[in-house]
Scaffold this active site. Structure first.
Site, short mmCIF file in Angstrom:
data_model
loop_
_atom_site.label_atom_id
_atom_site.label_comp_id
_atom_site.label_asym_id
_atom_site.label_seq_id
_atom_site.Cartn_x
_atom_site.Cartn_y
_atom_site.Cartn_z
N MET A 83 0.81 -1.22 0.00
CA MET A 83 0.00 0.00 0.00
C MET A 83 0.84 1.27 0.00
O MET A 83 0.37 2.35 0.31
CB MET A 83 -0.96 0.01 1.20
N CYS A 84 2.09 1.14 -0.37
CA CYS A 84 3.01 2.28 -0.39
C CYS A 84 2.85 3.05 -1.70
O CYS A 84 2.77 2.46 -2.78
CB CYS A 84 4.43 1.75 -0.26
N HIS A 85 2.79 4.37 -1.60
CA HIS A 85 2.67 5.21 -2.79
C HIS A 85 4.01 5.30 -3.51
O HIS A 85 5.06 5.29 -2.87
CB HIS A 85 2.24 6.63 -2.41
N MET A 119 9.25 4.44 4.73
CA MET A 119 9.33 3.08 4.20
C MET A 119 10.48 2.96 3.21
O MET A 119 11.17 1.93 3.18
CB MET A 119 8.01 2.67 3.55
N GLU A 120 10.71 3.99 2.43
CA GLU A 120 11.83 3.97 1.49
C GLU A 120 13.16 3.90 2.22
O GLU A 120 14.06 3.14 1.82
CB GLU A 120 11.77 5.21 0.59
N ASP A 134 24.95 -11.05 1.54
CA ASP A 134 25.16 -11.83 0.32
C ASP A 134 26.63 -11.78 -0.14
O ASP A 134 27.18 -12.80 -0.56
CB ASP A 134 24.26 -11.31 -0.80
#
Length: 166
Positions: A83-85, A119-120, A134
């Protein structure tokens, strides 16, 4: 998300009363300058940290590769968080702090828009740290192929800012 009301489903911003998922409408909100900083760390063996410091990791430059991964994750957050824009990213800064037994990563994201960029920043940190893992996983494995001391932790939003545009 819930506000301070009675806790009914009407207060949820990402679901309706029938349980359908929806993106929050931010169209009426004014554009503002926003900045968020997130941080986290990956714990590694001292020998792995030394290999990172001396650019002796077989796969290549760990921090340069992790920086690219972090920036790429920031730009693609809207594709992985449901639901992130999708927002216009105006700047991304990454800072690594290589300590004796860990690498700390801080990611700062800036945007001008109707919604924040926490969120970014979090996506940048988690992906950047995953890239470190990794790149060094061969050095971190024990005799059984496990990672007993390797761990990512303390991922958090450090700060978020919002200011009106001039």
């Amino acid at each position: 998300m819930r506000d301070e009301s009675d806790g009914s489903s009407e207060d949820l911003t990402h679901t309706d009363e029938e349980g359908n998922v929806q993106m929050v409408d931010v169209g009426a909100k004014p554009d503002t300058a926003r900045r968020a900083v997130a941080a986290g760390e990956i714990h590694l063996s001292r020998s792995t940290v030394e290999a990172i410091r001396t650019d002796a990791v077989e796969k290549g430059d760990v921090l340069a590769t992790a920086r690219v991964g972090a920036v790429q994750a920031v730009k693609h957050t809207w594709e992985t968080v449901p639901m992130c824009h999708q927002i216009p990213i105006t700047n991304v800064d990454t800072a690594f702090d290589v300590r004796d037994d860990r690498v700390v990563l801080e990611v700062a994201v800036e945007t001008t828009g109707k919604t924040g960029c926490e969120m970014e920043a979090l996506e940048g940190v988690t992906t950047g740290l995953n890239v470190v893992w990794d790149m060094v996983k061969a050095a971190e494995k024990d005799a059984d192929g496990q990672y007993p001391g390797t761990r990512i932790e303390a991922v958090r939003v450090v700060t978020k800012e919002k200011r009106e545009l001039p």
